[in-house]
Design an enzyme around this catalytic site. Structure first.
Site, PDB file in Angstrom:
ATOM      1  N   LYS A 102       0.840  -1.198   0.000  1.00 48.10           N
ATOM      2  CA  LYS A 102       0.000   0.000   0.000  1.00 48.10           C
ATOM      3  C   LYS A 102       0.881   1.255   0.000  1.00 48.10           C
ATOM      4  O   LYS A 102       0.686   2.158  -0.793  1.00 48.10           O
ATOM      5  CB  LYS A 102      -0.901  -0.042   1.239  1.00 48.10           C
ATOM      6  CG  LYS A 102      -1.877   1.093   1.340  1.00 48.10           C
ATOM      7  CD  LYS A 102      -2.816   0.863   2.517  1.00 48.10           C
ATOM      8  CE  LYS A 102      -3.607   2.105   2.840  1.00 48.10           C
ATOM      9  NZ  LYS A 102      -4.515   1.917   3.976  1.00 48.10           N
ATOM     10  N   GLU A 126      10.513  -4.535   4.748  1.00 49.62           N
ATOM     11  CA  GLU A 126      10.639  -5.926   4.311  1.00 49.62           C
ATOM     12  C   GLU A 126      10.346  -6.057   2.822  1.00 49.62           C
ATOM     13  O   GLU A 126      11.083  -6.700   2.066  1.00 49.62           O
ATOM     14  CB  GLU A 126       9.646  -6.829   5.079  1.00 49.62           C
ATOM     15  CG  GLU A 126       9.939  -6.986   6.557  1.00 49.62           C
ATOM     16  CD  GLU A 126       9.267  -5.931   7.417  1.00 49.62           C
ATOM     17  OE1 GLU A 126       8.967  -4.822   6.897  1.00 49.62           O
ATOM     18  OE2 GLU A 126       9.045  -6.199   8.609  1.00 49.62           O
ATOM     19  N   GLY A 166      -4.890  -2.401   5.343  1.00 53.35           N
ATOM     20  CA  GLY A 166      -4.090  -3.533   4.856  1.00 53.35           C
ATOM     21  C   GLY A 166      -4.753  -4.871   5.092  1.00 53.35           C
ATOM     22  O   GLY A 166      -4.865  -5.699   4.193  1.00 53.35           O
ATOM     23  N   ARG A 167      -5.247  -5.088   6.305  1.00 56.54           N
ATOM     24  CA  ARG A 167      -5.812  -6.411   6.629  1.00 56.54           C
ATOM     25  C   ARG A 167      -7.224  -6.581   6.088  1.00 56.54           C
ATOM     26  O   ARG A 167      -7.836  -7.627   6.293  1.00 56.54           O
ATOM     27  CB  ARG A 167      -5.768  -6.636   8.134  1.00 56.54           C
ATOM     28  CG  ARG A 167      -6.438  -5.566   8.964  1.00 56.54           C
ATOM     29  CD  ARG A 167      -6.086  -5.713  10.444  1.00 56.54           C
ATOM     30  NE  ARG A 167      -6.590  -4.606  11.249  1.00 56.54           N
ATOM     31  CZ  ARG A 167      -5.967  -3.453  11.424  1.00 56.54           C
ATOM     32  NH1 ARG A 167      -4.820  -3.224  10.811  1.00 56.54           N
ATOM     33  NH2 ARG A 167      -6.470  -2.503  12.188  1.00 56.54           N
ATOM     34  N   GLU A 183      -4.859  -7.647  15.044  1.00 59.67           N
ATOM     35  CA  GLU A 183      -4.384  -6.299  14.729  1.00 59.67           C
ATOM     36  C   GLU A 183      -5.551  -5.313  14.830  1.00 59.67           C
ATOM     37  O   GLU A 183      -5.371  -4.149  15.128  1.00 59.67           O
ATOM     38  CB  GLU A 183      -3.759  -6.256  13.332  1.00 59.67           C
ATOM     39  CG  GLU A 183      -2.764  -5.115  13.168  1.00 59.67           C
ATOM     40  CD  GLU A 183      -1.986  -5.173  11.867  1.00 59.67           C
ATOM     41  OE1 GLU A 183      -2.584  -5.493  10.822  1.00 59.67           O
ATOM     42  OE2 GLU A 183      -0.778  -4.884  11.879  1.00 59.67           O
ATOM     43  N   HIS A 239      -4.938 -34.453  16.867  1.00 58.85           N
ATOM     44  CA  HIS A 239      -3.850 -35.334  17.299  1.00 58.85           C
ATOM     45  C   HIS A 239      -2.723 -34.547  17.940  1.00 58.85           C
ATOM     46  O   HIS A 239      -1.630 -35.060  18.136  1.00 58.85           O
ATOM     47  CB  HIS A 239      -3.344 -36.153  16.113  1.00 58.85           C
ATOM     48  CG  HIS A 239      -4.418 -37.045  15.575  1.00 58.85           C
ATOM     49  ND1 HIS A 239      -4.547 -38.368  15.960  1.00 58.85           N
ATOM     50  CD2 HIS A 239      -5.460 -36.791  14.748  1.00 58.85           C
ATOM     51  CE1 HIS A 239      -5.607 -38.885  15.353  1.00 58.85           C
ATOM     52  NE2 HIS A 239      -6.180 -37.944  14.621  1.00 58.85           N
ATOM     53  N   LYS A 244       9.158  -1.015  14.759  1.00 56.14           N
ATOM     54  CA  LYS A 244       9.690  -0.601  13.458  1.00 56.14           C
ATOM     55  C   LYS A 244      10.758   0.475  13.634  1.00 56.14           C
ATOM     56  O   LYS A 244      11.817   0.421  13.018  1.00 56.14           O
ATOM     57  CB  LYS A 244       8.562   0.030  12.615  1.00 56.14           C
ATOM     58  CG  LYS A 244       7.744  -0.920  11.803  1.00 56.14           C
ATOM     59  CD  LYS A 244       6.934  -0.104  10.790  1.00 56.14           C
ATOM     60  CE  LYS A 244       5.674  -0.806  10.393  1.00 56.14           C
ATOM     61  NZ  LYS A 244       4.770   0.018   9.589  1.00 56.14           N
TER      62      LYS A 244
HETATM   63  C1  G6Q Z   1      -2.576  -4.130   8.059  1.00 55.57           C
HETATM   64  C2  G6Q Z   1      -1.332  -3.491   8.437  1.00 55.57           C
HETATM   65  C3  G6Q Z   1      -0.074  -4.145   7.930  1.00 55.57           C
HETATM   66  C4  G6Q Z   1       0.276  -3.815   6.493  1.00 55.57           C
HETATM   67  C5  G6Q Z   1       1.721  -4.211   6.233  1.00 55.57           C
HETATM   68  C6  G6Q Z   1       2.143  -3.966   4.813  1.00 55.57           C
HETATM   69  O1  G6Q Z   1      -3.667  -3.730   8.332  1.00 55.57           O
HETATM   70  O2  G6Q Z   1      -1.403  -2.160   8.121  1.00 55.57           O
HETATM   71  O3  G6Q Z   1      -0.084  -5.542   8.064  1.00 55.57           O
HETATM   72  O4  G6Q Z   1      -0.592  -4.445   5.615  1.00 55.57           O
HETATM   73  O5  G6Q Z   1       2.564  -3.515   7.119  1.00 55.57           O
HETATM   74  O6  G6Q Z   1       2.032  -2.613   4.485  1.00 55.57           O
HETATM   75  P1  G6Q Z   1       2.205  -2.134   3.020  1.00 55.57           P
HETATM   76  O7  G6Q Z   1       1.124  -2.716   2.197  1.00 55.57           O
HETATM   77  O8  G6Q Z   1       2.141  -0.629   3.052  1.00 55.57           O
HETATM   78  O9  G6Q Z   1       3.547  -2.620   2.544  1.00 55.57           O
END
Ligand code: G6Q
Length: 541
Positions: free
Chosen positions: A207, A213, A268-269, A354, A385, A505
Site C-alpha cells: 500500500k 521488508e 491492509g488487513r 491487529e 492429534h 519498526k
Molecule cells: C494491516 C497493516 C499491515 C500492512 C503491512 C504492509 O492492516 O497495516 O499488516 O498491511 O505492514 O504494508 P504495506 O502494504 O504498506 O507494505
C-alpha cells in the site's frame, strides 16, 4: 459514546445474568430446550451458523443484543457503509465494503462516488490477469510467464496467500504461485531457487511502497531479474505493482501502466479483495474473482440488513465479547475442517488481533475490560492429534469455531464422511463431555476413571457451507470482518488502526544502523539489548 461500557445498563444486566447462568452446563441447557439445536442457528450468504453449543440462553442473546443497541451498533454500521471517517486516529473512512459493491451502487467519499473507480481497477486487473493466464503477456526474452511471485507482508501477503491456498482447486494449474514476505533472505532464496527469471512475474504488493521488508525483497527481486537479463527494460516485463503510492512505484522502475491502485480507505488487513488480490485473480481468473467479491458482498448485505437476532456477524461478535469479558476466556480456536483453508487461521490472526488488540477507547481512555482475544488454530483433523487434548481436558475455557463443508472438492472414498464425522463428534464431545458415572459404567479401572472424565461445557460454533467456492470464501472472510467490527463497537475501540506496530519498526531502524556501522557504535539501549547487539557484531557466541 454515552456511558463507559461497564456503566451501561445492558452490561450491568449481563453481569447479573452471568452470575445466574454462567456455570450452567450445556447438558442442562440442551435438556431444558429440545429445540435448541435447530432454533439457535442463523443463515445467510451461503453460510449456516449453529451457535446452540454456546453457554448462552435466549436471555443471554437478548441482553447481548440490547448491549449492541446501547452501544449504537446499527448507527456505527451505517457510518461504516456510508463512508464516514470512523478510523478516527487516521481520519479515514473504512470502506472495504466498497471493494465488493456491485457496479451501479454508489458510495460517496469526500464528494465523489468511489464505486466506479473500484470497477475500473477490477477491469484493468482482469485484462492483465487474462494476458498472463493465456500466455499473451511475455517476459523480456519472449517467454510466457509460468511463475507469479507476490512480494508483500502483513495485509499485503496474508490475504493473497490464504486466498490462493483456499482456491487452489480453481487455479490455473500450469502457473506456479509463490509468496515472499519475510525480510529473512531465506524466504526469497527458497522461493526463487528453482525458477527461471525469464518466466517469472513479480507482483510488488505494498500500500505504502515503503515497507522495509517488502522493499528489501523487491530490490533483491530486481537484482535477481537483472542478473539474468541485464537490461533495465526487463523490469517492465517482470514487475507489476499494487499500491496507493504512484510516486514510489515509479521511482522503483515499474511502469505506471502496470500499477494497480487502491485507496487509503482500504486497511491492509481488509485489502485482499482490492488490487492486493491480483495474484488471486491471476490464479483463478477474473470471473472467479468476481464470484469471490459476490460472496463478500452477500455477507455485507446480510450484516447491514438482517435483524440483529438473526445476524451472523453480530451474533458471533457478541458471543466473542461474552466469553472475553464475562468468562475471562483468553483465546479463540479456529478449526477449519478443510485442507484448503490451512492458512485461514493465520489470516484471521491478523484480522482479529491487529484490529481489536487495543487498550484505549476512541477518546483515548484506558479500557477497564478485556478487548480482543488471541486467535489461533490449525486445520482439523490434524489438530485433534496435537492440541485438542487441552481443549477437552485442560483448565482453560477456549471457545472454538469449527468450519466445515457439506461436499468435498476432492471426493475420495470415505474421506469426506470421516472428516465431517470428526467435526460433529468434536463439537459434541466438547459440549457434553463424559461424566464420572458414565466412565465408571463403562467399567473403567477406579484409579483411571478421573483421567477419563471430560467435563464438557466447552463452547463452540459450527459454521457450514455447501462447498468451498470463491463465493463462500468471500462470505466467510466478510463474516469475520464484521464480527471484528461488532466487537470493536461494543468495546469502543478503533478496529482500523495499528499504532502498536510502530515502536518496533522505529527501534529496528536504529538497531539496523548499529549492526551495520563500521565503527563500534555507542549503544544507548538497556543492558540486555546492548549485549545482544555486541554479540551479533562479534559474530560468535
Ligand atoms: C494491516 C497493516 C499491515 C500492512 C503491512 C504492509 O492492516 O497495516 O499488516 O498491511 O505492514 O504494508 P504495506 O502494504 O504498506 O507494505
Amino acid at each position: 459514546m454515552s456511558a463507559p461500557l461497564r456503566d451501561t445498563p445492558a452490561w450491568k444486566a449481563l453481569e447479573l445474568h452471568h452470575a445466574e447462568i454462567g456455570s450452567m452446563h450445556l447438558r442442562e441447557l440442551f435438556a431444558e430446550d429440545p429445540q435448541r439445536g435447530s432454533r439457535m442457528t442463523a443463515a445467510g450468504a451461503g453460510l449456516r451458523l449453529d451457535y446452540s453449543k454456546h453457554r448462552a440462553t435466549q436471555e443471554t442473546l437478548r441482553l447481548l443484543i440490547e448491549l449492541a443497541r446501547e452501544r449504537g451498533l446499527e448507527a456505527r454500521r451505517e457510518a461504516m457503509f456510508t463512508g464516514a471517517p470512523i478510523n478516527t486516529t487516521e481520519s479515514r473512512s473504512v470502506l472495504h465494503v466498497a471493494l465488493r459493491a456491485p457496479a451501479g451502487e454508489s458510495i460517496v467519499v469526500d464528494g465523489s462516488d468511489v464505486v466506479p473507480a473500484v470497477h475500473e481497477v477490477l477491469d484493468r486487473m482482469g485484462a492483465f490477469a487474462d494476458r498472463v493466464r493465456s500466455g499473451d503477456w511475455k517476459g523480456h526474452t519472449g517467454k510466457p510467464i509460468r511463475n507469479v511471485i507476490n512480494v508483500g507482508i502483513g495485509g499485503s501477503d496474508l490475504g493473497p496467500v490464504m486466498a490462493y491456498e483456499a482456491l487452489r482447486s480453481y487455479s490455473q494449474r500450469d502457473l506456479e504461485f509463490r509468496f515472499v514476505s519475510n525480510v529473512d533472505g531465506t524466504d526469497f532464496a527458497e522461493a526463487t531457487r528453482d525458477l527461471d527469471p525469464a518466466e517469472t512475474l513479480f507482483i510488488i504488493a505494498s500500500k505504502t511502497f515503503t515497507t522495509q521488508e517488502t522493499m528489501t525483497n523487491a530490490a533483491s527481486a530486481r537484482e535477481w531479474v537483472l542478473a539474468a537479463m541485464p537490461d533495465e527494460a526487463a523490469i517492465a516485463r517482470h514487475f507489476v505493482a499494487v499500491s496507493t503510492a504512484a510516486d514510489e512505484v515509479s521511482a522503483f522502475g515499474v511502469d505506471l501502466d502496470n500499477m494497480f491502485g487502491f485507496w487509503d480507505w482500504v486497511g491492509g488487513r481488509y485489502s485482499m479483495d482490492s488490487a492486493i488480490g491480483l495474484s488471486t485473480m491471476i490464479a483463478v481468473g477474473p470471473d472467479r474473482f468476481r464470484e469471490l467479491l459476490g460472496g463478500f458482498h452477500a455477507m455485507d448485505v446480510h450484516f447491514r440488513t438482517a435483524a440483529l437476532e438473526q445476524n451472523m456477524p453480530v451474533l458471533m461478535g457478541l458471543l466473542a465479547v461474552w466469553y472475553s469479558d464475562f468468562f475471562d476466556a483468553q483465546t479463540v480456536a479456529v478449526l477449519p475442517y478443510d485442507q484448503y483453508l490451512k492458512r485461514f487461521p493465520a489470516y484471521l490472526q491478523q484480522l482479529t488481533m491487529e484490529s481489536n488488540g487495543k487498550h484505549v477507547t476512541l477518546d483515548g481512555t484506558r479500557v477497564d475490560y478485556e478487548t480482543g482475544a488471541v486467535y489461533w488454530g490449525e486445520p482439523g483433523t490434524n489438530g485433534q492429534h496435537s492440541f485438542y487434548q487441552l481443549l477437552h481436558q485442560g483448565t482453560r475455557l477456549i471457545p472454538c469455531d469449527f468450519i466445515g463443508f457439506l461436499h468435498s472438492l476432492n471426493p475420495l472414498g470415505r474421506h469426506h464422511d470421516l472428516l465431517m464425522a470428526n467435526v460433529f463428534a468434536q463439537t459434541e464431545a466438547l459440549a457434553f463431555g463424559k461424566r464420572l458415572d458414565e466412565v465408571r459404567a463403562e467399567g473403567s479401572r477406579a484409579e483411571l476413571a478421573p483421567h477419563r472424565v471430560f467435563e464438557g461445557n466447552r463452547p463452540s460454533s459450527t459454521l457450514l457451507a455447501e462447498r468451498l467456492t470463491p463465493a463462500t470464501l468471500g462470505s466467510l472472510v466478510a463474516l469475520y470482518e464484521h464480527s471484528v467490527f461488532t466487537q470493536g463497537v461494543i468495546w469502543d475501540i478503533n478496529s482500523f488502526d495499528q499504532w502498536g506496530v510502530e515502536l518496533g519498526k522505529v527501534l529496528a531502524k536504529r538497531i539496523a544502523a548499529e549492526l551495520e556501522s563500521d565503527d563500534e557504535p555507542d549503544l544507548k539501549h538497556d543492558s540486555s539489548t546492548n549485549a545482544l547487539i555486541h554479540l551479533y557484531r562479534r559474530g560468535h557466541l
